[in-house]
Every structure is written in C-alpha cells, then in structure tokens.
Design a protein around this motif. Structure first.
Motif, PDB file in Angstrom:
ATOM      1  N   MET A 179       0.833  -1.212   0.000  1.00  0.00           N
ATOM      2  CA  MET A 179       0.000   0.000   0.000  1.00  0.00           C
ATOM      3  C   MET A 179       0.866   1.260   0.000  1.00  0.00           C
ATOM      4  O   MET A 179       0.542   2.250  -0.648  1.00  0.00           O
ATOM      5  N   ILE A 180       1.956   1.204   0.760  1.00  0.00           N
ATOM      6  CA  ILE A 180       2.876   2.357   0.779  1.00  0.00           C
ATOM      7  C   ILE A 180       3.448   2.567  -0.621  1.00  0.00           C
ATOM      8  O   ILE A 180       3.525   3.689  -1.128  1.00  0.00           O
ATOM      9  N   MET A 181       3.803   1.456  -1.262  1.00  0.00           N
ATOM     10  CA  MET A 181       4.381   1.563  -2.599  1.00  0.00           C
ATOM     11  C   MET A 181       3.357   2.127  -3.592  1.00  0.00           C
ATOM     12  O   MET A 181       3.692   3.017  -4.386  1.00  0.00           O
ATOM     13  N   GLU A 182       2.146   1.617  -3.525  1.00  0.00           N
ATOM     14  CA  GLU A 182       1.069   2.129  -4.380  1.00  0.00           C
ATOM     15  C   GLU A 182       0.898   3.634  -4.210  1.00  0.00           C
ATOM     16  O   GLU A 182       0.777   4.392  -5.184  1.00  0.00           O
ATOM     17  N   THR A 183       0.885   4.064  -2.951  1.00  0.00           N
ATOM     18  CA  THR A 183       0.684   5.485  -2.656  1.00  0.00           C
ATOM     19  C   THR A 183       1.890   6.301  -3.118  1.00  0.00           C
ATOM     20  O   THR A 183       1.749   7.414  -3.626  1.00  0.00           O
ATOM     21  N   GLY A 184       3.084   5.722  -2.951  1.00  0.00           N
ATOM     22  CA  GLY A 184       4.294   6.383  -3.445  1.00  0.00           C
ATOM     23  C   GLY A 184       4.214   6.619  -4.948  1.00  0.00           C
ATOM     24  O   GLY A 184       4.489   7.718  -5.427  1.00  0.00           O
ATOM     25  N   ILE A 185       3.827   5.587  -5.678  1.00  0.00           N
ATOM     26  CA  ILE A 185       3.704   5.709  -7.138  1.00  0.00           C
ATOM     27  C   ILE A 185       2.714   6.816  -7.490  1.00  0.00           C
ATOM     28  O   ILE A 185       2.967   7.660  -8.347  1.00  0.00           O
TER      29      ILE A 185
ATOM     30  N   LEU B  34       1.600   9.434  -5.640  1.00  0.00           N
ATOM     31  CA  LEU B  34       2.004  10.810  -5.306  1.00  0.00           C
ATOM     32  C   LEU B  34       3.262  11.256  -6.067  1.00  0.00           C
ATOM     33  O   LEU B  34       3.319  12.369  -6.571  1.00  0.00           O
ATOM     34  N   PHE B  35       4.250  10.389  -6.156  1.00  0.00           N
ATOM     35  CA  PHE B  35       5.466  10.754  -6.913  1.00  0.00           C
ATOM     36  C   PHE B  35       5.096  10.992  -8.379  1.00  0.00           C
ATOM     37  O   PHE B  35       5.648  11.879  -9.034  1.00  0.00           O
ATOM     38  N   GLY B  36       4.187  10.179  -8.896  1.00  0.00           N
ATOM     39  CA  GLY B  36       3.777  10.308 -10.291  1.00  0.00           C
ATOM     40  C   GLY B  36       3.000  11.591 -10.535  1.00  0.00           C
ATOM     41  O   GLY B  36       3.230  12.283 -11.517  1.00  0.00           O
TER      42      GLY B  36
ATOM     43  N   PHE C 274       8.626  13.553  -7.077  1.00  0.00           N
ATOM     44  CA  PHE C 274       9.290  12.998  -5.888  1.00  0.00           C
ATOM     45  C   PHE C 274       9.681  14.099  -4.902  1.00  0.00           C
ATOM     46  O   PHE C 274       9.358  14.042  -3.723  1.00  0.00           O
ATOM     47  N   LYS C 275      10.359  15.119  -5.394  1.00  0.00           N
ATOM     48  CA  LYS C 275      10.823  16.241  -4.560  1.00  0.00           C
ATOM     49  C   LYS C 275       9.650  16.918  -3.860  1.00  0.00           C
ATOM     50  O   LYS C 275       9.741  17.367  -2.733  1.00  0.00           O
ATOM     51  N   GLU C 276       8.548  17.003  -4.598  1.00  0.00           N
ATOM     52  CA  GLU C 276       7.396  17.771  -4.124  1.00  0.00           C
ATOM     53  C   GLU C 276       6.533  16.985  -3.135  1.00  0.00           C
ATOM     54  O   GLU C 276       5.599  17.528  -2.557  1.00  0.00           O
ATOM     55  N   THR C 277       6.816  15.695  -2.975  1.00  0.00           N
ATOM     56  CA  THR C 277       6.025  14.871  -2.054  1.00  0.00           C
ATOM     57  C   THR C 277       6.807  14.684  -0.750  1.00  0.00           C
ATOM     58  O   THR C 277       7.959  14.263  -0.767  1.00  0.00           O
ATOM     59  N   SER C 278       6.168  15.004   0.371  1.00  0.00           N
ATOM     60  CA  SER C 278       6.835  14.808   1.670  1.00  0.00           C
ATOM     61  C   SER C 278       6.374  13.487   2.290  1.00  0.00           C
ATOM     62  O   SER C 278       5.349  12.921   1.884  1.00  0.00           O
ATOM     63  N   ILE C 279       7.129  13.024   3.267  1.00  0.00           N
ATOM     64  CA  ILE C 279       6.695  11.815   3.982  1.00  0.00           C
ATOM     65  C   ILE C 279       5.349  12.085   4.652  1.00  0.00           C
ATOM     66  O   ILE C 279       4.470  11.224   4.696  1.00  0.00           O
ATOM     67  N   GLN C 280       5.173  13.331   5.095  1.00  0.00           N
ATOM     68  CA  GLN C 280       3.868  13.713   5.686  1.00  0.00           C
ATOM     69  C   GLN C 280       2.739  13.511   4.671  1.00  0.00           C
ATOM     70  O   GLN C 280       1.681  12.985   5.017  1.00  0.00           O
ATOM     71  N   ASP C 281       2.971  13.900   3.415  1.00  0.00           N
ATOM     72  CA  ASP C 281       1.952  13.699   2.368  1.00  0.00           C
ATOM     73  C   ASP C 281       1.597  12.222   2.246  1.00  0.00           C
ATOM     74  O   ASP C 281       0.421  11.853   2.116  1.00  0.00           O
ATOM     75  N   LEU C 282       2.633  11.387   2.267  1.00  0.00           N
ATOM     76  CA  LEU C 282       2.411   9.934   2.154  1.00  0.00           C
ATOM     77  C   LEU C 282       1.582   9.437   3.337  1.00  0.00           C
ATOM     78  O   LEU C 282       0.641   8.657   3.167  1.00  0.00           O
TER      79      LEU C 282
ATOM     80  N   LYS D 149       6.093   6.627 -15.431  1.00  0.00           N
ATOM     81  CA  LYS D 149       6.403   8.047 -15.265  1.00  0.00           C
ATOM     82  C   LYS D 149       7.432   8.246 -14.154  1.00  0.00           C
ATOM     83  O   LYS D 149       8.431   8.946 -14.317  1.00  0.00           O
ATOM     84  N   VAL D 150       7.168   7.618 -13.005  1.00  0.00           N
ATOM     85  CA  VAL D 150       8.104   7.724 -11.880  1.00  0.00           C
ATOM     86  C   VAL D 150       9.454   7.141 -12.299  1.00  0.00           C
ATOM     87  O   VAL D 150      10.512   7.714 -12.025  1.00  0.00           O
TER      88      VAL D 150
END
Lengths: 191, 191
Positions: free
Chosen positions: B4-10, B12-14, B18-26, B97-98
């Motif tokens: 689930m973390i990976m899905e969410t990473g894809i 938000l990063f997508g 990547f730079k614009e996404t914080s761990i807080q966002d995740l 894309k990521v």
C-alpha cells in the motif's frame, strides 16, 4: 547579458535541476545583482520558458530549411532531420536535458506555447512521411502518424544513451537509424 | 502494508513529483503514523528505490520468459518485447512516469543497482538481435548494439505520447513498430 543569463540557466538547471536552482544561485554564478536578473526576467520560470523556446525554435527553423530544400527527396530529408536531432544532442546536450526533463515546471500557459511548437516539429516530419508515401518512396500500408512517433522515438531516445565521445559518431548512428527506418518504410514491395 | 505504501508512493510521486512529495503527504494519504512508515522504509528515497526495483524486475522477468520461449523465433521475440513495453505504459503509466522521470533522485548506490538491471534488459534485446543475425533472420551489416538502442527508443518513447484510450491500441502500435523494425533489420537482401 540576456544571453549570459540563459547560458547560466542552462548550465545550472541542467546540472542541478530547475527546482534545485534558486535565483540566488543564478546571481552568484553570474556575479550580478537581483536587479539585473529581474530587469531581464520576471521569474525563474520565465527564464526556463525562454530556454525551451530558443531550443525548439532553433530545431524547427533548421527543420524547415531541410524541408524546403528542393534538391532532397523525402528519405534524404528524413536523414537530415534524424541527423540534426542526434547532432544536437552532441552539441547541445545540457539544453536537451533541460528541455526533456524540466518541461513539467512550465506554467500551463507557457507549456501550451512549447507543446504547440513540438507538435509543429512532429507534424513537419509527418508531412515528409505522407509526401514520401504519395511519391511512392515509402509504403502506404503504415499510418504516417504512428510511423512519425517511431522516427521521433528512435532519434530522441539517443538523448538517454548517446555518448558524443563514444565509439560511434553522431553521423554513424544517424545513418544506421535512417537505414532501418527507410528500409522499414520501404516495405516488402521489393521482396 | 508495504504494498500500500508503494502504491501510494507511485501515485504521489507520479502526480506531484518525488521532490514535491513529503513523507507527511504519504502518511496523510495512507492514514498511518510516522512510525508505520519508518517501520517499512528508512527514507523516502528507499521507497523510490523499491518502486524502481519492482518495475524493472517485473520487466526483466517477463522479458526472460519471452526469451526462453523456444516456440518463438527472434523476430517474434522482438514483437513480444515491444508489445510488453507499450502494453506496460498502458497498464502501469504512473509507475513508468516515476521510473523515467525520478531516476535522478536515487542515490548513486541505488542508481547503480537500477542501471545494471536496465543494462540487463537492453543486453537481452541485443542478444536477440545477435541471435537473429546468426540465424539469418536479420541483416548482418548493422551493429547490434546501436540497433538495440533504436528498438528501445521506438518502444520507450511511447511513454511520451501513447494514449491508452486513443485511436490505436497498444497492440496496433506494437505491430506497426515491429513491422518497421523487422523490415528494416531484414535489409535489402530481398531486393
């Protein structure tokens, strides 16, 4: 001065990334004041837009001189365009990097301008393909639009791998790709 | 949870970068605590590495199943690989894309791992080209390494333009590109 700002923008955006470069970084590198920068550019993004615009304008301009050269047939025009793209990566590597990588940092409005120029560049190639089909230089059973994406792909992808100081020159690589594409677009009619 | 973390990473990063996404966002998107995130990943970059690794591993694994399929000749293997790349863009657009865009945010150490897998993917295609030359399926006067970059270019560039809901399906596009490449690699020996 504007040219120098653009040069420095290409250098820093290319090396560090657009987001990672501040206006302060640009001023430090240029050894100018904030006032000087803002005299020429309203914002960092405005500078990015100018870099994009100069790059694509130059490509389109050169492309049109090829298209208008009546001494060339369609497959020769195609070679010249492939060569111009790969040669450009050799000559303008850092600008190409900024162009391909930093496009998403343009505002929608500026992006529209750049995308329409990119479209023009693509549609110019498509006209050569279509013209070549009519002139019986290329087979007619493949759709010109998808073929055009293939030509752009084969040439533009060089940006990700081509080493100007590598074993093959830009000219050799262009000849190999041109050979595959033209033979592929000639089709099985000779067999 | 890791999936689930990976899905969410894809996601938000997508979408944001990547730079614009914080761990807080995740964490906000996942509705989990910092502790949960750090239980699975030491850092945001660690997550980016996992996304890259999963993507390229899946591609290589599928590629090797194609290569080991003894019922296929070289040009059929080539078709399957082109199709798998274009189909993947349709199926896994955001991950692609990521993968293409955020690679530069990997540490050198992690980048080495990914680059060596990408090299493997490329060299696998090159072996098919070389095998096809030996088997007289492909002409022998074009260097297999540059031809391979051409194949990768034509297929991978689709990521920049292919619309899964557009006029042509992933299968149609793959067939057109395969047709050009194989005909081009067949060379003038039939003429």
């Amino acid at each position: 001065m504007k040219d120098m700002i653009m040069e420095t923008g290409i250098q820093l955006f290319g090396e560090k990334g657009f987001k990672e470069t501040s206006i302060q970084d640009l001023m430090d590198e240029l050894k100018v004041t904030k006032g000087t920068f803002y005299y020429y550019y309203k914002s960092k993004e405005e500078l990015l837009k100018d870099i994009h615009l100069q790059y694509i304008n130059r490509l389109v301009q050169h492309q049109e001189s090829i298209i208008n050269d009546e001494s060339l047939n369609c497959e020769q025009k195609l070679y010249q365009i492939i060569y111009s793209l790969i040669h450009d990566i050799k000559k303008e590597g850092l600008t190409a990097k900024v162009f391909f990588r930093e496009m998403r940092h343009l505002s929608d409005e500026n992006l529209d301008v750049i995308v329409s120029k990119r479209d023009k560049f693509r549609l110019n190639i498509q006209s050569i393909v279509e013209e070549g089909i009519v002139a019986d230089e290329f087979r007619s059973d493949l759709p010109a639009d998808i073929v055009t994406f293939g030509i752009l792909g084969i040439a533009n992808w060089s940006y990700f791998w081509f080493q100007p100081d590598g074993e093959k020159t830009d000219e050799q690589v262009s000849k190999i790709f041109h050979e595959i594409l033209v033979q592929g677009m000639n089709g099985p009619k000779n067999s």
